[in-house]
Enzyme design. Structure first.
Site, PDB file in Angstrom:
ATOM      1  N   CYS A 122      16.201 -21.022  16.295  1.00  0.00           N
ATOM      2  CA  CYS A 122      17.664 -20.268  15.429  1.00  0.00           C
ATOM      3  C   CYS A 122      17.704 -20.840  14.127  1.00  0.00           C
ATOM      4  O   CYS A 122      17.579 -21.806  14.606  1.00  0.00           O
ATOM      5  CB  CYS A 122      18.319 -20.044  16.505  1.00  0.00           C
ATOM      6  SG  CYS A 122      18.299 -19.545  17.777  1.00  0.00           S
TER       7      CYS A 122
ATOM      8  N   ARG B 273      12.616 -19.332  10.994  1.00  0.00           N
ATOM      9  CA  ARG B 273      13.241 -19.759  11.847  1.00  0.00           C
ATOM     10  C   ARG B 273      13.293 -18.814  13.314  1.00  0.00           C
ATOM     11  O   ARG B 273      14.011 -19.218  14.613  1.00  0.00           O
ATOM     12  CB  ARG B 273      14.349 -21.023  11.825  1.00  0.00           C
ATOM     13  CG  ARG B 273      14.743 -22.147  11.090  1.00  0.00           C
ATOM     14  CD  ARG B 273      15.352 -22.941  10.771  1.00  0.00           C
ATOM     15  NE  ARG B 273      16.131 -23.466  12.589  1.00  0.00           N
ATOM     16  CZ  ARG B 273      15.705 -24.853  12.680  1.00  0.00           C
ATOM     17  NH1 ARG B 273      14.713 -25.766  12.460  1.00  0.00           N
ATOM     18  NH2 ARG B 273      15.936 -25.374  13.972  1.00  0.00           N
TER      19      ARG B 273
ATOM     20  N   TRP C 265      15.180 -16.320  17.233  1.00  0.00           N
ATOM     21  CA  TRP C 265      14.506 -15.859  17.774  1.00  0.00           C
ATOM     22  C   TRP C 265      14.793 -15.691  19.386  1.00  0.00           C
ATOM     23  O   TRP C 265      15.224 -16.951  19.632  1.00  0.00           O
ATOM     24  CB  TRP C 265      13.267 -17.001  17.274  1.00  0.00           C
ATOM     25  CG  TRP C 265      12.189 -16.930  17.657  1.00  0.00           C
ATOM     26  CD1 TRP C 265      11.347 -15.705  18.032  1.00  0.00           C
ATOM     27  CD2 TRP C 265      10.981 -17.393  18.639  1.00  0.00           C
ATOM     28  NE1 TRP C 265      10.094 -16.158  18.814  1.00  0.00           N
ATOM     29  CE2 TRP C 265      10.497 -17.101  18.879  1.00  0.00           C
ATOM     30  CE3 TRP C 265      11.648 -19.195  18.594  1.00  0.00           C
ATOM     31  CZ2 TRP C 265       9.183 -17.654  19.845  1.00  0.00           C
ATOM     32  CZ3 TRP C 265      10.214 -19.624  19.907  1.00  0.00           C
ATOM     33  CH2 TRP C 265       9.190 -18.805  19.848  1.00  0.00           C
TER      34      TRP C 265
ATOM     35  N   ASN D 212      21.876 -23.126  18.204  1.00  0.00           N
ATOM     36  CA  ASN D 212      20.141 -23.423  18.220  1.00  0.00           C
ATOM     37  C   ASN D 212      20.493 -24.142  19.921  1.00  0.00           C
ATOM     38  O   ASN D 212      20.536 -25.066  19.704  1.00  0.00           O
ATOM     39  CB  ASN D 212      19.686 -23.281  16.507  1.00  0.00           C
ATOM     40  CG  ASN D 212      18.229 -23.895  17.270  1.00  0.00           C
ATOM     41  OD1 ASN D 212      18.016 -24.057  17.712  1.00  0.00           O
ATOM     42  ND2 ASN D 212      18.059 -25.209  16.268  1.00  0.00           N
ATOM     43  N   GLY D 213      19.209 -23.699  20.594  1.00  0.00           N
ATOM     44  CA  GLY D 213      18.813 -24.702  21.605  1.00  0.00           C
ATOM     45  C   GLY D 213      18.697 -24.062  22.552  1.00  0.00           C
ATOM     46  O   GLY D 213      19.526 -22.655  22.870  1.00  0.00           O
TER      47      GLY D 213
ATOM     48  N   GLU E 287      -8.884 -23.466  13.268  1.00  0.00           N
ATOM     49  CA  GLU E 287      -7.990 -23.409  12.650  1.00  0.00           C
ATOM     50  C   GLU E 287      -7.655 -21.495  11.477  1.00  0.00           C
ATOM     51  O   GLU E 287      -6.687 -21.410  11.041  1.00  0.00           O
ATOM     52  CB  GLU E 287      -7.541 -24.527  11.779  1.00  0.00           C
ATOM     53  CG  GLU E 287      -7.145 -24.613   9.893  1.00  0.00           C
ATOM     54  CD  GLU E 287      -5.091 -23.860  10.802  1.00  0.00           C
ATOM     55  OE1 GLU E 287      -4.196 -23.752   9.955  1.00  0.00           O
ATOM     56  OE2 GLU E 287      -4.918 -24.079  11.971  1.00  0.00           O
TER      57      GLU E 287
ATOM     58  N   LYS F 123      -5.428 -18.878  12.346  1.00  0.00           N
ATOM     59  CA  LYS F 123      -4.653 -18.299  11.968  1.00  0.00           C
ATOM     60  C   LYS F 123      -4.550 -16.714  11.175  1.00  0.00           C
ATOM     61  O   LYS F 123      -3.408 -15.974  10.489  1.00  0.00           O
ATOM     62  CB  LYS F 123      -4.922 -18.898  10.019  1.00  0.00           C
ATOM     63  CG  LYS F 123      -4.302 -18.810   8.608  1.00  0.00           C
ATOM     64  CD  LYS F 123      -2.527 -19.730   8.491  1.00  0.00           C
ATOM     65  CE  LYS F 123      -3.253 -21.323   9.787  1.00  0.00           C
ATOM     66  NZ  LYS F 123      -2.112 -21.743  10.598  1.00  0.00           N
TER      67      LYS F 123
ATOM     68  N   GLU G 129      -2.760 -15.078  13.950  1.00  0.00           N
ATOM     69  CA  GLU G 129      -0.969 -15.478  14.415  1.00  0.00           C
ATOM     70  C   GLU G 129      -0.280 -14.425  13.414  1.00  0.00           C
ATOM     71  O   GLU G 129       0.620 -13.897  13.459  1.00  0.00           O
ATOM     72  CB  GLU G 129      -0.638 -16.500  14.284  1.00  0.00           C
ATOM     73  CG  GLU G 129      -1.081 -17.237  12.786  1.00  0.00           C
ATOM     74  CD  GLU G 129      -0.220 -18.985  12.426  1.00  0.00           C
ATOM     75  OE1 GLU G 129       0.776 -18.742  13.442  1.00  0.00           O
ATOM     76  OE2 GLU G 129      -1.051 -19.159  12.346  1.00  0.00           O
TER      77      GLU G 129
ATOM     78  N   HIS H 102     -23.703 -20.444  25.303  1.00  0.00           N
ATOM     79  CA  HIS H 102     -23.626 -20.101  26.969  1.00  0.00           C
ATOM     80  C   HIS H 102     -22.593 -19.168  27.684  1.00  0.00           C
ATOM     81  O   HIS H 102     -21.813 -19.782  28.337  1.00  0.00           O
ATOM     82  CB  HIS H 102     -23.068 -21.658  26.972  1.00  0.00           C
ATOM     83  CG  HIS H 102     -24.440 -22.795  26.569  1.00  0.00           C
ATOM     84  ND1 HIS H 102     -25.774 -22.534  27.360  1.00  0.00           N
ATOM     85  CD2 HIS H 102     -24.582 -23.368  25.573  1.00  0.00           C
ATOM     86  CE1 HIS H 102     -26.532 -23.453  26.929  1.00  0.00           C
ATOM     87  NE2 HIS H 102     -26.035 -24.265  25.671  1.00  0.00           N
TER      88      HIS H 102
ATOM     89  N   LYS I 283       8.498 -21.012  13.563  1.00  0.00           N
ATOM     90  CA  LYS I 283       7.513 -22.390  12.501  1.00  0.00           C
ATOM     91  C   LYS I 283       7.752 -22.941  13.228  1.00  0.00           C
ATOM     92  O   LYS I 283       6.237 -23.201  13.680  1.00  0.00           O
ATOM     93  CB  LYS I 283       8.043 -22.817  10.970  1.00  0.00           C
ATOM     94  CG  LYS I 283       7.532 -23.193   9.783  1.00  0.00           C
ATOM     95  CD  LYS I 283       7.575 -23.309   8.650  1.00  0.00           C
ATOM     96  CE  LYS I 283       6.011 -23.792   8.330  1.00  0.00           C
ATOM     97  NZ  LYS I 283       5.486 -23.526   8.100  1.00  0.00           N
TER      98      LYS I 283
END
Length: 593
Positions: A8, A33, A78, A104-105, A465, A469, A472, A488, A588
């Site tokens: 958050c 956030r 979040w 936050n936490g 990468e 990208k 997401e 394989h 993030k």
């Protein structure tokens, strides 16, 4: 375990009037956030008014009236435990309405505290752990509100940063930190507290350390230890604030940050020219572990390849979340390198703490000079990417890879990196063309439900990468494979029309990568090539599109190669009518486990 929010964002502010405007404008800067819900408490004399909503801060902004209020605290959430709802949004008030907090936490002993409070007759109105903080603040009455804060924090276990305001008291904000980032600012009639210093109006601010409390007014800031001891603190200076945290003329932060990559790489080269890296060449080690999460882990993979190539070292990349609990062998002769864009990634910090019990050969790379990781590191190297707001990392990844290239050279007692990185900066001349090309490619793939990326060696890292990208922010199921491994098992997933992006910058294995691509082509795949090497005409005829990169050597070619893949992700997202800056379910950086 219940949670008020893993990543958050909180902002508190005191000014002469219209503090809600200052607070909301600042909160928008840290919406990366979390953006499940948002809220603000506006305090004017003896009155406190709370406004909350599900969704983006923009929606909250539309319901908050203009006022002359001098104090406000705000929050963007979040959600983890506790559904996304207006009721679970912050700010949260105590049952009697005296205390209001944003948090936050994670309060790890939430269940124990809530049971104790329920036994005392306290009623709860949310599903969050954060509400126990309010309830505890209201449980005891002290003549000085700072003593309430001190009494409460001693009862909390876990990771937290919170701001609190109290009804019927002076215009002040009380704040505490244990494990989650928090900063304060006091200049020019503005007093602020925030989760990220990009909210502030300059490059000087105060950084909370773990176990610290503060009382903030418009005229003063006082810091205390949890024990009650008054502390003397000085402002810190962040020379990394070189880029605006505003979108400017760009539609989204992600596109702006991609276009900033050439300048951030140039800034990194200039900064590292000034640094004395000679001490790195004197380190004694027999193996190297590079540790990070997500995109930072991919930069670790690239760095490990650099170190195996140029140092002939036993170098291995590890995910921080796995390193924490895995049986990885490290000793006094192990060099451990930790990478985190924010410097607040919980798993990476915990991995550092685990490693320092075994070795003193520790180096960290972070984009935030006064972050937790930077503060605990004896040797911390800057990434120099400037603020990165979009959740999907772009320019920071490129700078992490470039910094690891420079670090590799320094470990070999050489600093001949300027020319190489300067060549990479030439990609700025190609950015506009990449943008047009990848916009066209994105139109071809945006309606599909699976996409593959392949490469060998460092090209395989770029493939990983690129796949991350795209998945997401577009929500397409994307997978990356080592090109030689397709046959394989993974080749069974290729169907008629399946897009396969081929990353091929290594001349030694270029033909082998082509052969793997053509195996997929023969099963119906549509091929797209990203390469600094020109294929033969007979090879080129197999590709739908070819993105040809400027030549600059195998290793640094992959700093360029990732840029068109970032643009591909951006435009695919746009064509799907999604917001590339705020992908669903993500934030993030994750500041608790």
């Amino acid at each position: 375990m219940q949670c008020g929010g893993i990543m958050c964002g909180i902002v508190g502010a005191i000014c002469r009037s219209h503090c809600e405007r200052l607070t909301l404008d600042s909160l928008k800067k840290i919406e990366y956030r979390g953006y499940d819900s948002a809220g603000i408490c506006v305090k004017n004399k003896c009155q406190m008014h709370i406004y909350k909503t599900e969704g983006y801060i923009e929606k909250l902004d539309g319901i908050v009236p203009s006022s002359l209020a001098p104090v406000a605290i705000s929050h963007t959430r979040w959600a983890t435990h506790g559904k996304v709802s207006k009721e679970n949004a912050h700010p949260i008030s105590s049952e009697d309405g005296v205390w209001t907090i944003v948090h936050n936490g994670i309060i790890e002993n939430f269940d124990e505290l809530k049971s104790m409070l329920l036994a005392k007759g306290v009623k709860f109105s949310t599903q969050t752990d954060s509400e126990v903080i309010c309830a505890l603040l209201a449980l005891e009455t002290f003549s000085n509100p700072i003593k309430n804060i001190m009494w409460v924090v001693k009862k909390l276990k876990g990771s937290f940063a919170f701001c609190a305001v109290k009804k019927d008291t002076e215009n002040a904000i009380y704040a505490a930190r244990q494990g989650s980032p928090l900063y304060a600012y006091l200049r020019n009639g503005k007093a602020m507290i925030a989760s990220d210093p990009i909210c502030f109006f300059g490059d000087r601010y105060y950084k909370f350390e773990d176990g610290e409390i503060c009382k903030l007014t418009q005229q003063s800031i006082d810091f205390y230890a949890f024990s009650g001891k008054k502390l003397k603190k000085s402002e810190v200076f962040n020379e990394n604030i070189q880029f605006s945290a505003e979108k400017g003329d760009y539609s989204h932060f992600m596109l702006k940050e991609i276009y900033e990559t050439p300048q951030t790489l140039l800034n990194l080269a200039r900064q590292y020219q000034k640094l004395d890296l000679s001490i790195l060449g004197k380190l004694k080690f027999n193996k190297i572990k590079l540790i990070g999460c997500g995109t930072a882990y991919h930069s670790c993979l690239m760095g490990a390849s650099f170190m195996r190539t140029f140092l002939k070292a036993d170098a291995e990349a590890l995910q921080a979340s796995e390193f924490r609990y895995g049986n990885y062998i490290i000793d006094a002769q192990t060099l451990c390198i930790f990478i985190s864009q924010s410097g607040e990634t919980a798993d990476t910090i915990a991995a550092y703490q685990k490693a320092e019990q075994k070795t003193k050969n520790l180096i960290s790379l972070t984009n935030v000079p006064h972050s937790t990781l930077a503060s605990m590191s004896g040797v911390c190297l800057p990434i120099c990417a400037g603020p990165e707001i979009a959740v999907a990392s772009t320019k920071a990844y490129s700078n992490q890879v470039a910094a690891l290239f420079v670090l590799t050279k320094a470990l070999k007692s050489k600093q001949d990196f300027w020319g190489a990185i300067r060549n990479v900066v030439e990609l700025s001349k190609k950015l506009q063309k990449f943008d047009v090309d990848m916009k066209g490619v994105a139109q071809k793939i945006c309606g599909l439900d699976k996409i593959f990326f392949i490469g060998r060696g460092e090209d395989y890292v770029t493939a990983q990468e690129g796949a991350l990208k795209l998945k997401e922010i577009s929500y397409i199921n994307c997978s990356a494979f080592a090109a030689g491994e397709l046959k394989h098992g993974s080749l069974a997933l290729v169907e008629d029309g399946t897009p396969v992006f081929v990353i091929a910058n290594d001349e030694k294995v270029f033909e082998k990568t082509m052969n793997s691509a053509f195996e997929a082509k023969s099963r119906g795949a549509k091929l797209f090539l990203v390469s600094s090497l020109s294929p033969k005409q007979s090879e080129a005829d197999n590709f739908e599109d070819i993105i040809l990169l400027p030549k600059c050597g195998k290793s640094l070619a992959n700093i360029m190669a990732v840029v068109p893949l970032q643009l591909l992700s951006y435009w695919t997202c746009i064509f799907k009518n999604l917001n590339p800056d705020k992908p669903r379910n993500l934030a993030k950086s994750v500041t608790v486990e």
